[in-house]
Design a protein around this motif. Structure first.
Motif, PDB file in Angstrom:
ATOM      1  N   THR A   1      59.387  26.711  51.884  1.00 40.25           N
ATOM      2  CA  THR A   1      58.585  25.624  52.430  1.00 40.25           C
ATOM      3  C   THR A   1      58.408  24.608  51.298  1.00 40.25           C
ATOM      4  OG1 THR A   1      56.434  26.543  51.776  1.00 40.25           O
ATOM      5  CG2 THR A   1      57.340  27.282  53.892  1.00 40.25           C
ATOM      6  N   PRO A   2      57.938  23.407  51.567  1.00 38.73           N
ATOM      7  CA  PRO A   2      57.823  22.422  50.488  1.00 38.73           C
ATOM      8  C   PRO A   2      57.039  22.948  49.283  1.00 38.73           C
ATOM      9  CG  PRO A   2      57.523  21.350  52.599  1.00 38.73           C
ATOM     10  CD  PRO A   2      57.591  22.819  52.882  1.00 38.73           C
ATOM     11  N   GLY A   3      57.733  23.067  48.156  1.00 35.46           N
ATOM     12  CA  GLY A   3      57.084  23.510  46.925  1.00 35.46           C
ATOM     13  C   GLY A   3      56.886  24.995  46.797  1.00 35.46           C
ATOM     14  N   HIS A   4      57.307  25.771  47.777  1.00 32.99           N
ATOM     15  CA  HIS A   4      57.079  27.216  47.768  1.00 32.99           C
ATOM     16  C   HIS A   4      58.339  27.955  48.206  1.00 32.99           C
ATOM     17  CE1 HIS A   4      53.051  25.474  48.313  1.00 32.99           C
ATOM     18  NE2 HIS A   4      52.575  26.557  47.712  1.00 32.99           N
ATOM     19  N   VAL A   5      58.512  29.164  47.698  1.00 26.67           N
ATOM     20  CA  VAL A   5      59.526  30.079  48.203  1.00 26.67           C
ATOM     21  C   VAL A   5      58.879  31.452  48.352  1.00 26.67           C
ATOM     22  CG1 VAL A   5      60.438  30.548  45.884  1.00 26.67           C
ATOM     23  CG2 VAL A   5      61.837  31.034  47.891  1.00 26.67           C
ATOM     24  N   LEU A   6      59.080  32.058  49.509  1.00 21.29           N
ATOM     25  CA  LEU A   6      58.488  33.353  49.828  1.00 21.29           C
ATOM     26  C   LEU A   6      59.560  34.427  49.812  1.00 21.29           C
ATOM     27  CD1 LEU A   6      56.290  35.300  51.007  1.00 21.29           C
ATOM     28  CD2 LEU A   6      56.916  34.421  53.273  1.00 21.29           C
ATOM     29  N   VAL A   7      59.336  35.479  49.028  1.00 24.59           N
ATOM     30  CA  VAL A   7      60.174  36.674  49.037  1.00 24.59           C
ATOM     31  C   VAL A   7      59.241  37.883  48.993  1.00 24.59           C
ATOM     32  CG1 VAL A   7      62.208  35.658  47.943  1.00 24.59           C
ATOM     33  CG2 VAL A   7      60.403  36.645  46.523  1.00 24.59           C
ATOM     34  N   HIS A   8      59.778  39.045  49.317  1.00 23.73           N
ATOM     35  CA  HIS A   8      58.910  40.219  49.311  1.00 23.73           C
ATOM     36  C   HIS A   8      58.522  40.637  47.901  1.00 23.73           C
ATOM     37  CE1 HIS A   8      57.016  43.940  50.361  1.00 23.73           C
ATOM     38  NE2 HIS A   8      57.887  44.642  49.656  1.00 23.73           N
TER      39      HIS A   8
ATOM     40  N   ASP B   1      58.833  25.876  41.270  1.00 28.47           N
ATOM     41  CA  ASP B   1      58.259  26.094  42.596  1.00 28.47           C
ATOM     42  C   ASP B   1      57.240  27.213  42.516  1.00 28.47           C
ATOM     43  OD1 ASP B   1      60.217  24.655  44.852  1.00 28.47           O
ATOM     44  OD2 ASP B   1      61.243  25.149  42.975  1.00 28.47           O
ATOM     45  N   THR B   2      56.368  27.274  43.497  1.00 26.72           N
ATOM     46  CA  THR B   2      55.429  28.386  43.582  1.00 26.72           C
ATOM     47  C   THR B   2      56.096  29.526  44.340  1.00 26.72           C
ATOM     48  OG1 THR B   2      53.484  26.946  43.538  1.00 26.72           O
ATOM     49  CG2 THR B   2      53.189  29.153  44.444  1.00 26.72           C
ATOM     50  N   VAL B   3      56.263  30.655  43.668  1.00 29.42           N
ATOM     51  CA  VAL B   3      56.844  31.826  44.321  1.00 29.42           C
ATOM     52  C   VAL B   3      55.715  32.656  44.916  1.00 29.42           C
ATOM     53  CG1 VAL B   3      58.279  33.886  44.047  1.00 29.42           C
ATOM     54  CG2 VAL B   3      58.765  31.829  42.683  1.00 29.42           C
ATOM     55  N   VAL B   4      55.846  32.996  46.180  1.00 30.23           N
ATOM     56  CA  VAL B   4      54.860  33.793  46.911  1.00 30.23           C
ATOM     57  C   VAL B   4      55.507  35.148  47.200  1.00 30.23           C
ATOM     58  CG1 VAL B   4      53.259  33.839  48.862  1.00 30.23           C
ATOM     59  CG2 VAL B   4      54.087  31.634  47.974  1.00 30.23           C
ATOM     60  N   PHE B   5      54.796  36.238  46.921  1.00 32.86           N
ATOM     61  CA  PHE B   5      55.399  37.558  47.056  1.00 32.86           C
ATOM     62  C   PHE B   5      54.331  38.602  47.371  1.00 32.86           C
ATOM     63  CE2 PHE B   5      53.964  37.162  42.757  1.00 32.86           C
ATOM     64  CZ  PHE B   5      53.627  38.428  42.315  1.00 32.86           C
TER      65      PHE B   5
ATOM     66  N   ASN C   1      51.755  28.499  39.707  1.00 25.74           N
ATOM     67  CA  ASN C   1      53.077  28.562  40.333  1.00 25.74           C
ATOM     68  C   ASN C   1      53.417  29.964  40.830  1.00 25.74           C
ATOM     69  OD1 ASN C   1      53.418  29.819  37.884  1.00 25.74           O
ATOM     70  ND2 ASN C   1      55.310  28.746  37.335  1.00 25.74           N
ATOM     71  N   LEU C   2      52.385  30.724  41.189  1.00 22.05           N
ATOM     72  CA  LEU C   2      52.598  32.118  41.584  1.00 22.05           C
ATOM     73  C   LEU C   2      51.475  32.574  42.504  1.00 22.05           C
ATOM     74  CD1 LEU C   2      54.770  34.258  40.517  1.00 22.05           C
ATOM     75  CD2 LEU C   2      52.823  35.278  39.334  1.00 22.05           C
ATOM     76  N   ILE C   3      51.859  33.252  43.607  1.00 16.16           N
ATOM     77  CA  ILE C   3      50.876  33.848  44.516  1.00 16.16           C
ATOM     78  C   ILE C   3      51.352  35.254  44.847  1.00 16.16           C
ATOM     79  CG2 ILE C   3      49.740  33.724  46.760  1.00 16.16           C
ATOM     80  CD1 ILE C   3      50.165  30.706  46.733  1.00 16.16           C
ATOM     81  N   GLY C   4      50.636  36.261  44.359  1.00 16.62           N
ATOM     82  CA  GLY C   4      50.937  37.652  44.686  1.00 16.62           C
ATOM     83  C   GLY C   4      49.907  38.175  45.665  1.00 16.62           C
ATOM     84  N   LEU C   5      50.361  38.696  46.809  1.00 15.30           N
ATOM     85  CA  LEU C   5      49.449  38.970  47.923  1.00 15.30           C
ATOM     86  C   LEU C   5      49.316  40.434  48.306  1.00 15.30           C
ATOM     87  CD1 LEU C   5      50.317  35.984  50.307  1.00 15.30           C
ATOM     88  CD2 LEU C   5      48.176  36.367  49.065  1.00 15.30           C
ATOM     89  N   ASP C   6      49.938  41.346  47.575  1.00 17.26           N
ATOM     90  CA  ASP C   6      49.766  42.760  47.908  1.00 17.26           C
ATOM     91  C   ASP C   6      48.509  43.277  47.213  1.00 17.26           C
ATOM     92  OD1 ASP C   6      49.858  45.398  48.540  1.00 17.26           O
ATOM     93  OD2 ASP C   6      51.876  45.768  47.766  1.00 17.26           O
ATOM     94  N   SER C   7      47.418  43.314  47.955  1.00 16.36           N
ATOM     95  CA  SER C   7      46.144  43.784  47.407  1.00 16.36           C
ATOM     96  C   SER C   7      45.788  45.174  47.928  1.00 16.36           C
ATOM     97  CB  SER C   7      45.029  42.775  47.706  1.00 16.36           C
ATOM     98  OG  SER C   7      45.069  42.338  49.043  1.00 16.36           O
ATOM     99  N   GLY C   8      46.826  45.956  48.262  1.00 20.88           N
ATOM    100  CA  GLY C   8      46.630  47.377  48.549  1.00 20.88           C
ATOM    101  C   GLY C   8      46.005  47.687  49.884  1.00 20.88           C
ATOM    102  N   CYS C   9      46.398  46.968  50.921  1.00 25.89           N
ATOM    103  CA  CYS C   9      45.808  47.197  52.249  1.00 25.89           C
ATOM    104  C   CYS C   9      45.849  48.668  52.653  1.00 25.89           C
ATOM    105  CB  CYS C   9      46.540  46.338  53.282  1.00 25.89           C
ATOM    106  SG  CYS C   9      45.978  46.566  54.986  1.00 25.89           S
TER     107      CYS C   9
END
Length: 289
Positions: A120-127, A231-235, A248-256
């Protein structure tokens, strides 16, 4: 437009429903009726209701006109391998309901056609992550190579599943070809946590957010000169690291699934939404205590 990315669900259906409600309310407060919602992979496995989770996300995505989607995670690829008889189920898997569901074939086919990366603009999402040699645009092109194979003829797809697993090659080279090339791309985008400054991947360290002193390893996003840093990498993927929010980084696995939180971030304003989760699986470090 508001774009929200949700971390690893891993079959936690009730928490997914709660998060989706919170996202819609947050978007509505900003005057957005139909937000884009992306999932960071690992929709299923380990949690209590993988079938309901997968059915719900698939239904939402198919009715969204492209606003809702998910990248592939290592557990999603594991489902494909088990479904095609390439791998056996693990003791901790919660995939049986999917594998015996009357709509199994439709669900498996939908998973198979998911992207490995979304831009997406300015971001790339990978696992999981990107190798330091890759820019965001190059990563998208490489993800496309894998996607073409996954969405190709059944025979080609099944043949590759049989060759998909393995830790080698553990370093990217433009000279890689065939199954080695695709395996390296998949390993980076769905399994990567630590690597060396030269981009040699390590898959042994899983239960820590920090590399062992003297190992020469570092989190993939800390490699000096990483080409995707523009870019901001989201994972997701890295529950031991936890929620990570940097410029420039978003890590979203907070242990659900481990008794933590299910986390989501709005990419446009960095709003953080979280849902508390029960401990559906006992963390391995707790078992050792």
């Amino acid at each position: 437009m508001k774009t929200y990315v949700i971390g690893d669900l891993q079959g936690c259906h009730e928490q997914a429903l709660s998060m989706l409600e919170r996202i819609r309310a947050h978007a509505a407060a900003a005057g957005v009726a139909e937000p884009a919602i992306l999932f960071a992979g690992d929709l299923i496995n380990r949690g209590p209701d993988s079938l309901a989770t997968l059915r719900h996300v698939r239904k939402l995505a198919m009715a969204s006109g492209g606003l809702i989607d998910s990248v592939l995670g290592n557990h999603d690829l594991h489902l494909l391998a088990v479904a095609y008889g390439i791998r056996a189920e693990h003791k901790s898997d919660t995939l049986a309901d999917i594998l015996h569901a009357p709509d199994r074939d439709e669900l498996i086919d939908w998973v198979r056609r998911r992207p490995l990366a979304i831009q997406t603009p300015g971001h790339v999402l990978v696992h999981a992550g990107l190798l330091p040699q890759w820019s965001a645009d190059q990563a998208m092109a490489l993800a496309g190579e894998v996607q073409d194979m996954l969405r190709g003829p059944d025979e080609t797809f099944a043949d590759f599943l049989a060759e998909m697993y393995g830790n080698l090659p553990d370093q990217w080279s433009e000279d890689l070809q065939g199954a080695d090339r695709l395996r390296c791309i998949i390993n980076a985008m769905t399994r990567l946590r630590f690597c060396t400054a030269d981009g040699v991947m390590d898959f042994k360290m899983k239960e820590s957010g920090k590399a062992e002193e003297g190992s020469g390893l570092m989190p993939w996003f800390e490699v000096p000169g990483r080409r995707s840093a523009r870019d901001t990498v989201v994972f997701g993927h890295w529950s031991a690291l936890g929620l990570t929010l940097k410029p420039n980084l978003i890590g979203l696995d907070s242990g659900c699934v481990w008794g933590g939180q299910l986390s989501a971030v709005c990419l446009e304003d960095r709003s953080l939404l979280q849902v508390q989760c029960p401990e559906f699986q006992e963390p391995s470090n707790k078992k050792k205590a």
